[in-house]
Design an enzyme around this catalytic site. Structure first.
Site, PDB file in Angstrom:
ATOM      1  N   GLY D 134       0.825  -1.199   0.000  1.00  0.00           N
ATOM      2  CA  GLY D 134       0.000   0.000   0.000  1.00  0.00           C
ATOM      3  C   GLY D 134       0.861   1.251   0.000  1.00  0.00           C
ATOM      4  O   GLY D 134       2.062   1.220   0.291  1.00  0.00           O
ATOM      5  N   CYS D 135       0.233   2.364  -0.324  1.00  0.00           N
ATOM      6  CA  CYS D 135       0.986   3.618  -0.469  1.00  0.00           C
ATOM      7  C   CYS D 135       1.481   4.138   0.875  1.00  0.00           C
ATOM      8  O   CYS D 135       2.684   4.358   1.056  1.00  0.00           O
ATOM      9  CB  CYS D 135       0.143   4.655  -1.202  1.00  0.00           C
ATOM     10  N   PHE D 136       0.578   4.348   1.830  1.00  0.00           N
ATOM     11  CA  PHE D 136       1.018   4.764   3.167  1.00  0.00           C
ATOM     12  C   PHE D 136       1.996   3.727   3.729  1.00  0.00           C
ATOM     13  O   PHE D 136       3.004   4.077   4.353  1.00  0.00           O
ATOM     14  CB  PHE D 136      -0.180   4.894   4.111  1.00  0.00           C
ATOM     15  N   THR D 138       4.065   1.852   2.242  1.00  0.00           N
ATOM     16  CA  THR D 138       5.403   1.969   1.654  1.00  0.00           C
ATOM     17  C   THR D 138       6.181   3.110   2.305  1.00  0.00           C
ATOM     18  O   THR D 138       7.323   2.942   2.746  1.00  0.00           O
ATOM     19  CB  THR D 138       5.292   2.209   0.130  1.00  0.00           C
TER      20      THR D 138
END
Lengths: 325, 325, 325, 325
Positions: D134-136, D138
């Site tokens: 996921g972005c957060f 990462t």
């Protein structure tokens, strides 16, 4: 590898050149000249380059680079070239406005070609020195060239265009302060923008007897990048005739495309493209033209010109990922 | 009518004061002092005032105004008061940080009261001189006062807050350039912001033995106005107990309200409100506090203090239309 | 106190009306009608109202209010009035476009007056029902009325205007999605915007034989509030003659002012003002006109009309603090 | 050339994948699957692709592609793989959250490797199927991994992060409406964001006995792209020790770099980089971590994983020009 020197390295257009050239497969940056930043890491100024470039600004030029990009304030290219000497083989690409007009095209024996590939790709290929077009001038000319080429600019041309804050340069001013520009809109230099000279010159190059008025309203938008230009003038044909004319004129263009759909600015941001859309209303043809002011309007077009001058594929190093969002 | 003098008239907080006072039914602007703009129309600097105010900046003070607002850079209020003399009856409201801390509260015989009405309304009413709180300090204190009042701040307090670009003042700087700040985010002075002094002072005023850490991360947002602060610390009670405690503490507050719903910044922008929301997660109480940094965080609170000092209804001239969009 | 009913209470213009009326000294909100939100707190929808308004949406009207504001989608005012009956004494102010054009001005015995005070203040004062002008229509007419009044609109009129995202209403659409609109620019309905009807009608009311083209390009800006319009046409006089003409025409206007300096959008945001600037280039007069689309372009002008209809000072409740930043 | 299939082609992450892959020298897009857009030009949806891609969406898959990117809403990858069969040789990279957690890593005989190269590059190289982080998750993991690797996460970890509007997906919602989000700030899911699962899992993979709390506040910023995360926790060493530890941990990382200077979000926007900065205040280490949520936080990292899985240079096709302005 083409050895590149960049003069005026702390500004927006120099930053964009560096961003482009670090991934260009056929060019390498030899030096980036900045008197104000000499000795500093380039990535301290262009801070997205952390991890990408480990090089410092210099105040010493290498006179034997293959190509020199001048990213100086308008009027300063002449001063710089008077004060510095380069090899006869060094090609020059000036991103300022010092050599764009017919009257300025020869400087101390150097002849500058106006570097708008869509207007004169062959002349660019043969050029030793390039006067890179202005940002508004690029967007507007690409909207007008097919009409001028067909001799159809016979009435007033009405242009409204809006540019991002990078168009105003890195220096701080009231109108680039965040609190002023955020959610704001304004115009400047109504009908008298300095790019009208090069626009008129190119139009007349294609349509010899052109003598209509170009009424150009330049606006400041509350965004950082991009130019959105709308242009209208009288046109007798149908919109399909216009589209065919534009598509034919740009059939070999590497970055200029005609869109069948309405345009919005972000389609071009962070690319070297110019997108064009055509619409007809009663007797008027409405031409929309969008570019990224720092790329197709400046540094991207400069690299495009370099590619042509050095016999490379025109798109080398310029197939950029659009930001889009 | 209360006669008002404003010192440092070209800045953001002075501009906001003028915007508030031109519609204030019990006050009138006597003079706006600005050495850099003396002789110019005020509406040439605060340009929304075209049609609303036909008055010029002056470099001469009227020593007999009823109240003087000092809108100077931090440290300059002391200098100004040393160089200029006012009537004994002139009340002073300083928007800088010169007189906020206990050690600075008396200056040449004048005593300054810390002007946070929610903390000490009665002291404000009786004050001759006010030290107007800082913007971050206001948002954060209003988030902490009920806990301190109940003696419940016994563990580390974690604060993250983001402010708009007007928080940085009118001077041009790299981080207020539009091209830098547009769509950007950053922090500054991590854990060491200068407002921690006044925050700690007020907390200790209510909770004498407070000796936990306040860990405060201040951020720069890409908007012009407003502060959005989140605060969390250990709390044993339920969220309903917290709400009741906050609602009780603020039951007489003119502008501070507890919201049952999640907050977003624009609920407070262009108002003098502070909105508070409470949320409980496991052992932590999360307090959200939002204000407009130029109003409740500066000029609006200054007028609120003026109202109290002159015996007016606290909300006079401060029932502002939120921008919201 | 004027008793007010608001229909279509969840939209932008209703929200702005509520924001204005809660501080209006001569009016009080009797009910806010919204079928979709009936039973909910108004401050759950217009969330800046937390602490300011403790009232719920209703789906029942009070037929005896003194004035009814219709804030419905275009075409829905007719439907609503067919389905609901009000007292003969209830005045109606419609913010939609149902009754703006001559052909639509009488509806079931009710006669609607076009509510642009700068065009016909006396007719507004005497009106029982008002068709409140469109937002673009307001900005553009205020830029054209003095010329029309002097009979000087004899050539094509070129207009480029940009509006904020609130101009598109609260419904979600591709072009109001944040990721699309952020830092973007585009146009819509080139030369065919629906407000051209009322603009032409007003111009002809002042200049009977007007038969030139009005070429209007409406744009979507990446901001939430405001309209920035530039207008140019042939004009033989000097810029001073133009200024004098405009200042004379607007000498009694409560909110429309001529600025000697260039304008930027935020001078008008969150106010009920229209600011006008005049510039001459060769044979063209350039008129710039700025408003807040939700205030002078909608709800503010609606309250201005209410004030006139009820014999109040025109500015009552409308001396708003500009956001400016 | 690696033949690529993309499932869920109309969303943000699919659009970014297409933007990346059209210039990737070792991959070619075989098909882009979208049931809602089947038959339409891809460049009608991802409109920056005008002139770059002349291909239509399909609702038929080619089961023999070399790699399949799943760009579906969370939970839909499982559904899609149940309904569609691919060659045994087809590698799968899932950008959703269906296979990230230990409990979900095997699905119908396929084993998914968590695709964070900085955590486990060798496992990614050997993987047949990847669960893309996921972005957060990462941004935060890259801020924590060196500490976990050194076994130094022994106290509460405090995280505040802000994401752009693309983080919320293409569907229209109240909080992605331009008028709401413009110049606004808010949080959501305080302390309970769904990415905490994968973050805890990775931390424990490196620091087996980790059992402290991760207190994570996720915020919505008023920008379109990027994540700016600040993380602090107790740390006994000096800032130089921390820097050395982080630089050592990331010495072979292709895209993760430690910056000696403060960071701002736009340094990472439109790149596949993660930039890290370290700061020490009393006993706390402050780690700042920035990424582009759609690139290093999604599609860029997916291509990075593809490169590793197919034995290519990790940076192939990912040396992107930052937008920066």
């Amino acid at each position: 590898m083409i050895k590149v020197g960049i003069i005026g390295g702390a500004g927006y257009t120099a930053g964009e050149l560096i961003r482009l050239l670090i991934s260009h497969p056929e060019a390498e940056i030899d030096f980036v000249f900045s008197t104000s930043n000499a000795g500093n890491q380039i990535s301290k100024v262009h801070q997205d380059l952390v991890g990408s470039l480990d090089k410092i600004f210099t105040d010493t030029v290498n006179p034997n680079v293959d190509v020199l990009f001048l990213c100086l304030g308008h009027g300063n290219s002449v001063k710089f070239l008077k004060a510095n000497t380069f090899s006869e083989n060094t090609k020059i690409i000036d991103l300022g406005n010092d050599f764009r007009l017919e009257a300025d095209k020869v400087f101390e024996g150097k002849s500058f070609v106006y570097g708008l590939p869509e207007l004169q790709r062959e002349a660019v290929k043969d050029a030793n020195n390039i006067a890179n077009p202005g940002c508004f001038a690029t967007a507007i000319q690409l909207g007008l060239l097919p009409l001028a080429d067909a001799g159809l600019l016979n009435q007033d041309v009405h242009i409204n265009a809006v540019t991002g804050a990078t168009g105003a340069g890195t220096s701080l001013s009231a109108t680039t302060h965040y609190t002023w520009r955020d959610n704001n809109f304004s115009y400047y230099k109504p009908f008298t923008h300095q790019h009208l000279g090069e626009i008129n010159q190119s139009v007349k190059q294609l349509q010899n007897g052109f003598d209509s008025d170009i009424l150009f309203m330049p606006n400041r938008g509350n965004f950082s990048r991009g130019i959105f230009a709308t242009i209208y003038t009288d046109f007798e044909g149908s919109v399909d005739e216009a589209k065919n004319m534009y598509k034919a004129y740009y059939k070999d263009a590497a970055f200029t495309f005609v869109s069948d759909d309405n345009l919005h600015l972000k389609q071009a941001v962070n690319t070297n493209k110019c997108l064009i859309h055509l619409h007809k209303h009663k007797g008027k043809l409405l031409v929309t033209s969008i570019i990224d002011n720092l790329l197709k309007g400046a540094s991207g077009q400069a690299v495009q010109n370099m590619n042509l001058m050095f016999g490379l594929e025109e798109t080398t190093g310029l197939q950029l990922k659009a930001t889009y969002f």
